[in-house]
Each structure stands twice: as C-alpha cells, then as structure tokens.
Design a protein around this motif. Structure first.
Motif: not given
Length: 402
Positions: A25-39, A98-111
């Motif tokens: 399978h291919q992956s869908v990835l997202r990176f975050y700076l701020d994920y509620p409940t996680r460091p 990698i199939a897709y990258l979701t932009a992430g990085l900005v906002g809660f959960w990178g959403e």
C-alpha cells in the motif's frame, strides 16, 4: 522530524513508509506542530530562553495545557515551516510509497483551523482572538508547498483562492457530518465559495470520517446518538451522499482497523469503502491480426465517483499457456483522468515476431515495487494471470510443421 535548525531525522517517516509499503500500500502523511493532548511538535531549537512564545496553551479539546498553538506569523516559525517543506519535498517528492500529502503543519491536528480561537466571539473565546496565521503567511506556506512538490499530490483541509490557484487537492476531515452544501460553512459550500466545484476532476479529494460517526454510520436504522436533532440542524449523517457529492477517493475510518465491524454493518462498511474513487471496467475490446502485427483495442469505462489520479503507464501483454508474459507493448497512462461515466480507448500493435501465440491481456502495474496493481472491476480480472485482464487468445504468428 526537525532535530535542529535545517537538520532533519527522517527515520520515523521511513519506518512508517516501509511498513505500509510491505503490505503493498501507499501512504497518506500529515505533519503537525500542534496536536491537542500530545506534547508540542514545535522543534526544540525554537523553545526555551529566547525562543518563541508558548503563551497560547489551552485546555479545550482535552488538551489541558499540554500542547500550545504557536504564533505562525512569527518569522522564526514561518522560516522553519518553509525550510521543512522544502526539505520534505527534496527527499520525498515522487516517492512511490506516498499516495498523498495532506498539508498539515498549521492549526490544531494540522487541520488548518484553531477553532474556537478563530476570531469569532463565543463563550470559549469572548474576545474573538484569532490564532490562525495571516493571509500573507498562508500564501507563503502554500507557495512553499507548490515549489516543493511536482509529482506527489498535496491536499489542503480547506478550499481557498490560493489553494485553487496552486491546483492542490482537498481533504474533508468531518466527512459525512458537515460535507454536503446544506449550510454555508460545510465543506462543499466552502468549495463552491472558493470556485473549486470542479476541482475534483483534476485534483483528488480525501478526508476522514467525522470521528463520532464510524461506530454508527453504517448501522440500519441509523443509531448515532442525537442524530435526529443533528440532522434537523443541517448535519449530514449520510456517507453515500457525501461520497457521491464530494467525489472522494479516500477516507480515513479508524474504526475499521481499531475494532472492526461485524455482520451487516461490516458489509455496508466494505461497500462504502468500495464506493470511493475510481471503478474502472473494460467494456469493449478487439484483437485483429493482419499477419505482421496484432492490433489490440481496449475501451475502459469509469463507473466510480472520481478519476484515477496518477500517471501509471499501462501495457498490453501476451500470456503463454502457463500465464507467463512472452511479450509486452507499453501504452500511455490510459486509466488516468477518465471522469465518472466517461470512457477512454487504448490501442497498440504487437509485432508478430515479438511473441508466440497466446492470450492478449492488459496490465497496469503499481509503480511501487511490490505494490498492489490497478485492477478492473470485471469478474474475469486476474483469471489468466495475476493483475492482468485477458482480452482474447490469438495467433500472433503462423505455426509451421517441423
């Protein structure tokens, strides 16, 4: 990932990509700076004495002050984001795992949202504070993504003029709850407001089944708590309707892998998954032989809700009696971009000296070694050989007596 300024450790990413690729399978990835409940995901070099402000700690979303929302307009934060996007693209753009990258990085959960701290006045935000970056900062980030990626699809959480200009795809992370255009803030309403109604025809749509729904959305009758009141208030609770209207190609459903489904609920969940994306079928084929070459034609129809998004080259092959390929002729990326209800025809000429007599078939291998190939919805798919759709047995050259 970011261990120091302009220094990156990709080992965790590699671990995920390799593990998923081993399953074909291919992956869908997202990176975050701020994920509620996680460091916090903000790199350590930006924290501490002389670092960025950590004043935006919050208790809602069960966070209890664990993570904090960084000031995305701080030049140090923006520089880190832009540099990270560039490094990510340099290493992984076009990576077949990698199939897709979701932009992430900005906002809660990178959403790409900081609700309720989004500028609107309400009980949890009485001063109408807005933690989202400025339009100029977001434009800088979108441009960085566009510069970094040429081959791998990027998907944004929310449509906008800038997202449309860059030609990105979209992902709806409240899928089947606030997807349909029944309220002005629902996903497809925002898509229309951004002038992206037809964007799905060129760029893929994905998302996540709204987290409270997976345990109940596939039950009949619908047994989601408070569903009647929610529906009366304009929410969807309609998986099939959301799929058809959004033209989604993939949707995360954590329930399917966490505890799974049983009985009729499982059957409906499987059918729901199968309804996503493309559904390609071979609907007509011809093979003729003029003595010098076998002319092959195959018509492909998309019976799904979205086109196949990547340029995977197809090929006509000749199969021997044992199913082994004895000849192959490449064709252009035939399955790519066929819209729902539309057809495309691929043709090729197989020289008679290229192979022995055998069965002509069509094959679209996965570009990732060991990956799952594209398969047609025909019942005869894989009948003569794995990942091949057999068209007809034919004589490619005369048989002579010894």
């Amino acid at each position: 990932m970011v261990t120091a300024e302009d220094t990156y450790d990709w080992s965790v990413v590699e671990s995920y990509l390799s593990s998923i690729a081993e399953r074909g399978h291919q992956s869908v990835l997202r990176f975050y700076l701020d994920y509620p409940t996680r460091p916090s995901g903000v790199p350590d070099y930006l924290l501490g004495d002389g670092g960025i402000s950590e004043d935006r700690r919050y208790d809602f979303w069960d966070n209890n002050g664990i993570s904090f929302s960084p000031d995305y307009d701080d030049p140090r934060v923006l520089e880190m984001i832009v540099d990270f996007i560039g490094a990510l693209g340099e290493r992984y753009d076009g990576d077949r795992r990698i199939a897709y990258l979701t932009a992430g990085l900005v906002g809660f959960w990178g959403e790409n949202h900081t609700y309720p701290m989004n500028g609107a006045v309400e009980p949890t935000n009485p001063d109408g504070i807005d933690w989202m970056p400025s339009a100029a900062t977001m434009d800088t980030i979108w441009t960085a993504w566009d510069d970094a990626l040429d081959s791998t699809w990027l998907q944004a959480r929310y449509p906008s003029a800038s997202v449309a200009q860059h030609g990105f795809g979209l992902h709806d992370d409240s899928f089947a709850y606030s997807t349909l255009p029944t309220t002005d803030w629902h996903f497809l309403s925002l898509v229309a407001q951004a002038g992206m109604t037809d964007a799905w025809q060129q760029a893929p749509i994905g998302g996540e089944l709204y987290p409270p729904l997976p345990t109940c959305i596939f039950s009949e009758p619908l047994d989601c708590p408070n569903a009647d009141a929610e529906i009366a208030g304009g929410r969807d609770y309609d998986f099939s309707g959301a799929v058809a209207a959004s033209h989604a190609s993939w949707i995360i459903n954590h329930q399917a892998w966490a505890t799974g489904y049983t009985g009729a609920d499982r059957e409906r969940a499987v059918a729901g998954a199968a309804s996503l994306g493309y559904d390609l079928a071979a609907t007509a084929a011809t093979v003729s032989n003029d003595g010098s070459a076998a002319s092959v034609s195959l018509t492909i129809t998309n019976r799904g809700v979205a086109p196949f998004a990547y340029d995977w080259p197809g090929e006509f092959v000749v199969l021997g009696a044992d199913g082994a390929v004895t000849a192959r002729v490449s064709v252009d990326a035939a399955p790519t971009g066929i819209l729902p209800g539309a057809t495309a025809t691929v043709q090729a000429a197989i020289p008679v000296d290229a192979a022995t007599n055998g069965t002509v078939a069509f094959h679209v291998p996965d570009v990732m070694p060991g990956g799952a190939p594209l398969r047609f919805a025909n019942v005869t798919q894989d009948q003569d050989a794995a990942a091949c759709f057999a068209i007809r047995r034919t004589k490619l050259r005369p048989e002579h007596e010894p």
